[in-house]
Design an enzyme around this catalytic site. Structure first.
Site, PDB file in Angstrom:
ATOM      1  N   GLY A  38       0.800  -1.224   0.000  1.00 29.90           N
ATOM      2  CA  GLY A  38       0.000   0.000   0.000  1.00 29.90           C
ATOM      3  C   GLY A  38       0.827   1.265   0.000  1.00 29.90           C
ATOM      4  CB  ALA A 118      -0.826  -7.552  -8.786  1.00 30.81           C
ATOM      5  N   GLY A 179      23.884 -18.771   9.315  1.00 27.60           N
ATOM      6  CA  GLY A 179      24.284 -18.284   7.992  1.00 27.60           C
ATOM      7  C   GLY A 179      25.157 -17.061   8.140  1.00 27.60           C
ATOM      8  CB  ILE A 183      21.277 -10.371   5.696  1.00 28.43           C
ATOM      9  CG1 ILE A 183      20.769  -9.816   4.360  1.00 28.43           C
ATOM     10  CG2 ILE A 183      20.305 -10.068   6.832  1.00 28.43           C
ATOM     11  CD1 ILE A 183      19.433 -10.377   3.899  1.00 28.43           C
ATOM     12  CD  GLU A 202      28.580 -20.087   6.183  1.00 27.59           C
ATOM     13  OE1 GLU A 202      27.637 -19.259   6.279  1.00 27.59           O
ATOM     14  OE2 GLU A 202      28.686 -20.890   5.239  1.00 27.59           O
ATOM     15  N   GLY A 269      19.995 -16.779   2.871  1.00 27.70           N
ATOM     16  CA  GLY A 269      19.808 -16.533   1.442  1.00 27.70           C
ATOM     17  C   GLY A 269      18.443 -15.948   1.154  1.00 27.70           C
ATOM     18  CB  ALA A 317      18.425  -0.979  -3.451  1.00 30.92           C
ATOM     19  CG  HIS A 442      48.399  13.638   1.845  1.00 24.23           C
ATOM     20  ND1 HIS A 442      48.611  12.304   2.127  1.00 24.23           N
ATOM     21  CD2 HIS A 442      49.085  14.348   2.788  1.00 24.23           C
ATOM     22  CE1 HIS A 442      49.410  12.206   3.189  1.00 24.23           C
ATOM     23  NE2 HIS A 442      49.711  13.434   3.616  1.00 24.23           N
TER      24      HIS A 442
HETATM   25  C1  LIG Z   1      18.544  -6.632   5.722  1.00 25.37           C
HETATM   26  C2  LIG Z   1      18.783  -6.217   4.296  1.00 25.37           C
HETATM   27  C3  LIG Z   1      19.697  -5.223   4.031  1.00 25.37           C
HETATM   28  C4  LIG Z   1      19.914  -4.813   2.720  1.00 25.37           C
HETATM   29  N1  LIG Z   1      20.832  -3.841   2.486  1.00 25.37           N
HETATM   30  C5  LIG Z   1      21.059  -3.421   1.218  1.00 25.37           C
HETATM   31  C6  LIG Z   1      21.971  -2.363   0.954  1.00 25.37           C
HETATM   32  O1  LIG Z   1      22.586  -1.799   1.864  1.00 25.37           O
HETATM   33  N2  LIG Z   1      22.145  -1.975  -0.324  1.00 25.37           N
HETATM   34  C7  LIG Z   1      21.484  -2.581  -1.375  1.00 25.37           C
HETATM   35  O2  LIG Z   1      21.673  -2.191  -2.531  1.00 25.37           O
HETATM   36  N3  LIG Z   1      20.607  -3.583  -1.150  1.00 25.37           N
HETATM   37  C8  LIG Z   1      20.383  -4.016   0.116  1.00 25.37           C
HETATM   38  N4  LIG Z   1      19.472  -5.009   0.338  1.00 25.37           N
HETATM   39  C9  LIG Z   1      18.788  -5.617  -0.816  1.00 25.37           C
HETATM   40  C10 LIG Z   1      17.633  -4.719  -1.307  1.00 25.37           C
HETATM   41  O3  LIG Z   1      16.718  -4.509  -0.252  1.00 25.37           O
HETATM   42  C11 LIG Z   1      16.942  -5.367  -2.479  1.00 25.37           C
HETATM   43  O4  LIG Z   1      17.895  -5.709  -3.462  1.00 25.37           O
HETATM   44  C12 LIG Z   1      15.908  -4.439  -3.096  1.00 25.37           C
HETATM   45  O5  LIG Z   1      14.902  -4.125  -2.162  1.00 25.37           O
HETATM   46  C13 LIG Z   1      15.270  -5.088  -4.327  1.00 25.37           C
HETATM   47  O6  LIG Z   1      14.334  -4.220  -4.879  1.00 25.37           O
HETATM   48  P1  LIG Z   1      13.048  -4.775  -5.652  1.00 25.37           P
HETATM   49  O7  LIG Z   1      12.323  -3.583  -6.163  1.00 25.37           O
HETATM   50  O8  LIG Z   1      13.461  -5.814  -6.605  1.00 25.37           O
HETATM   51  O9  LIG Z   1      12.185  -5.539  -4.554  1.00 25.37           O
HETATM   52  P2  LIG Z   1      11.574  -5.070  -3.166  1.00 25.37           P
HETATM   53  O10 LIG Z   1      12.282  -3.932  -2.589  1.00 25.37           O
HETATM   54  O11 LIG Z   1      11.493  -6.319  -2.352  1.00 25.37           O
HETATM   55  O12 LIG Z   1      10.091  -4.599  -3.536  1.00 25.37           O
HETATM   56  C14 LIG Z   1       9.149  -5.506  -4.009  1.00 25.37           C
HETATM   57  C15 LIG Z   1       7.766  -4.953  -3.757  1.00 25.37           C
HETATM   58  O13 LIG Z   1       6.833  -5.805  -4.407  1.00 25.37           O
HETATM   59  C16 LIG Z   1       5.665  -5.900  -3.625  1.00 25.37           C
HETATM   60  N5  LIG Z   1       4.968  -7.134  -4.021  1.00 25.37           N
HETATM   61  C17 LIG Z   1       5.447  -8.405  -3.957  1.00 25.37           C
HETATM   62  N6  LIG Z   1       4.530  -9.256  -4.460  1.00 25.37           N
HETATM   63  C18 LIG Z   1       3.471  -8.511  -4.853  1.00 25.37           C
HETATM   64  C19 LIG Z   1       2.222  -8.821  -5.457  1.00 25.37           C
HETATM   65  N7  LIG Z   1       1.876 -10.067  -5.782  1.00 25.37           N
HETATM   66  N8  LIG Z   1       1.370  -7.808  -5.691  1.00 25.37           N
HETATM   67  C20 LIG Z   1       1.681  -6.527  -5.373  1.00 25.37           C
HETATM   68  N9  LIG Z   1       2.854  -6.186  -4.812  1.00 25.37           N
HETATM   69  C21 LIG Z   1       3.730  -7.154  -4.563  1.00 25.37           C
HETATM   70  C22 LIG Z   1       6.194  -5.907  -2.198  1.00 25.37           C
HETATM   71  O14 LIG Z   1       5.197  -5.458  -1.288  1.00 25.37           O
HETATM   72  C23 LIG Z   1       7.370  -4.940  -2.284  1.00 25.37           C
HETATM   73  O15 LIG Z   1       6.981  -3.633  -1.919  1.00 25.37           O
HETATM   74  C24 LIG Z   1      19.219  -5.423   1.650  1.00 25.37           C
HETATM   75  C25 LIG Z   1      18.271  -6.425   1.922  1.00 25.37           C
HETATM   76  C26 LIG Z   1      18.065  -6.819   3.219  1.00 25.37           C
HETATM   77  C27 LIG Z   1      17.040  -7.889   3.468  1.00 25.37           C
END
Ligand SMILES: Cc1cc2nc3c(=O)[nH]c(=O)nc-3n(C[C@H](O)[C@H](O)[C@H](O)COP(=O)(O)OP(=O)(O)OC[C@H]3O[C@@H](n4cnc5c(N)ncnc54)[C@H](O)[C@@H]3O)c2cc1C
Length: 472
Positions: A38, A118, A179, A183, A202, A269, A317, A442
């Protein structure tokens, strides 16, 4: 009522989906962005990058106060950390960022945001909690979730994942991590700095198995120095218990052992969010690694693209955002763009931090490249000595055929700030000679780039004179 029709529907409003939807709307397309949470932001904002770094930032500042004596600063009273205030600030920042993203979405007149789950009904129809929407094109950006491996015992399901850890109001007294991936490593060092007794268990012989060994071992040694109980070569048995008391049974080098801990976090993972999406009905192929995409982010169904953590490929991200740009370009621009995996850059916010751009040594060799590596140790570095932070390195991976730097890894206190230069070097395929042409001020950690390049230059001159040695 007639079904609404969109040029593009985007499922998931994380760092993959949100920029994809906004870019398409800016191209003048009629776009629907759907998210079951949302609010925009994705796991990155709510349970990933942002909350972890806010908490880690507070823990680091707290730990720095404890180190103050080493810099001849006397503290007159014992520092206290107010965790509930840290969590409250985290909520505020997350809220502010979600609201900001929503405002930017709402400012685009041809972009609609629909809260809800969705699923595909067929290759041109989406169901969002009973509402049917027709679409010409789609981008799937549903992210990934914690992958729980087939461990035995009732405690497995009760243990925390990253989704739970940022909600806990109290700092635990003691915690074990199952693990030793990215993370766990970030979180275990954060908790350790807060004075929590920490264990990290691990299966493999070292932490961070996907990361360059030389870099990972620097972090592993720091963990051990800092009193974290690093338990390697573990074969897990039963994990029993519930929050407040877990028993982890395992064997290590053939010896049966038991660990009793009040808190347990499993981070073994990530699994792509592909189930329940109706991908079969849309003709989109996937497996346990994610939605199958080509280098242009196109799935097996030509008008449906997938980006970010739900697709096969790196899980970061900024990489999700990069893939989103490629997907939208390929959907709506006349030319085709492809991802360039050899440009991937990332940072691990461990202590010391690790930054990487391009290929590490193992990846370069796996690709069949003939490479040379050269390391600049921070031991003699001015900035590192000033900061008492000499456990670090900068490493170049050089392709002997082209003399270009194909990979850069940095381990050190501000490695994250070196990631930009590392990414630029790799993306522009620079040689050490070209890096040496830049002025590195430097005393900063960036001087490592100049110093390492100079070492390579002189080695190569000596080799030319002497007819042997390094070829870079
Ligand atoms: C603890 C932790 C720390 C992290 N730290 C970093 C970092 O420092 N730097 C970095 O680059 N990455 C980091 N990551 C990884 C990063 O969070 C992800 O790579 C990133 O969020 C991926 O983006 P995305 O848009 O693919 O998916 P997401 O951010 O997971 O977004 C997916 C969205 O899809 C929505 N969704 C899923 N299924 C449905 C559906 N059927 N219908 C409607 N909506 C749906 C979800 O609600 C969500 O909002 C970290 C991850 C974790 C778990």
């Amino acid at each position: 009522m007639a079904m609404k029709e969109y040029d593009l529907v985007v499922i998931g409003a994380g760092p993959g989906g949100t920029p994809a939807a906004m870019a398409a709307a800016q191209f003048g397309k009629k776009v629907l962005l759907v998210d079951k949470r949302g609010e925009p932001g994705g796991e990155c904002l709510f349970e990933g990058c942002i909350p972890s770094k806010i908490l880690e930032n507070a823990a680091n500042r707290y730990a720095m106060l404890k180190e103050a004596e080493g810099f001849h600063v006397e503290l007159k009273s014992t520092p206290q950390i107010h965790w509930e205030q840290v969590l409250a600030e985290k909520e505020q920042i997350v809220k502010r960022r979600a609201e900001g993203a929503m405002k930017r979405i709402e400012a685009l007149p041809n972009l609609d945001f629909l809260p809800g789950t969705a699923m595909f009904v067929d290759a041109h129809t989406l169901d969002v909690e009973g509402e049917r929407v027709a679409f010409k094109n789609a981008v799937v950006a549903t992210g990934a979730s914690a992958h729980i491996p087939p461990l035995q015992g009732a405690g497995v399901e009760k243990a925390w994942t990253n989704a739970d850890v940022f909600k806990n109001a109290q700092i635990p007294d003691e915690i074990a991590f199952v693990g030793a991936g990215a993370i766990s490593c970030e979180l275990v060092q954060m908790f350790n700095k807060l004075g929590v007794r920490c264990h990290i268990l691990e299966r493999g012989p070292r932490i961070l198995k996907r990361i360059d060994e030389q870099c990972a071992l620097i972090v592993q040694e720091r963990m051990q120095k800092d009193g974290i109980d690093v338990v390697l070569n573990v074969e897990f048995g039963e994990i029993d218990g519930d929050v407040g008391g877990y028993t982890v049974r395992y064997t290590q080098d053939g010896e049966a052992k038991t660990l009793e801990v009040p808190y347990l976090l499993i981070a073994t993972g990530r699994a792509p969010n592909v189930e329940g999406l109706g991908l079969e009905k849309a003709g989109v192929e996937y497996d346990r690694h994610g939605i199958k995409v080509d280098a242009g982010m196109q799935t097996s169904q030509p008008h449906i693209y997938a980006v970010g953590d739900c697709a096969v490929g790196p899980k970061f991200a900024h990489w999700a955002t990069y893939e989103a740009g490629i997907a939208i370009h390929n959907l709506f621009a006349p030319s085709r763009h492809e991802i360039e995996p050899e440009k991937l850059a990332w940072v691990l916010f461990s202590d010391p931090q690790i930054a990487s751009a391009g290929l590490d040594e193992a990846a370069a060799k796996a690709k069949g490249l003939d490479v040379t590596t050269e390391v600049y140790p921070y031991a003699a570095d001015a900035r590192a000595q000033i900061d008492h932070a000499t456990d670090g390195i900068l490493k170049f991976v050089i392709d002997n055929a082209s003399k270009k730097i194909v990979g850069v890894q940095a381990v050190g206190p501000e490695a994250s700030s070196l990631s930009g230069e590392a990414a630029l070097i790799v993306s522009q395929k620079l040689s050490a000679m070209e890096v040496m042409g830049a002025i590195h001020p430097h005393p900063t950690y960036t001087e490592a780039f100049g110093n390492l390049s100079r070492t390579l230059f002189f080695k190569s001159m000596m080799a030319r004179r002497g007819g042997g040695g390094h070829r870079g």
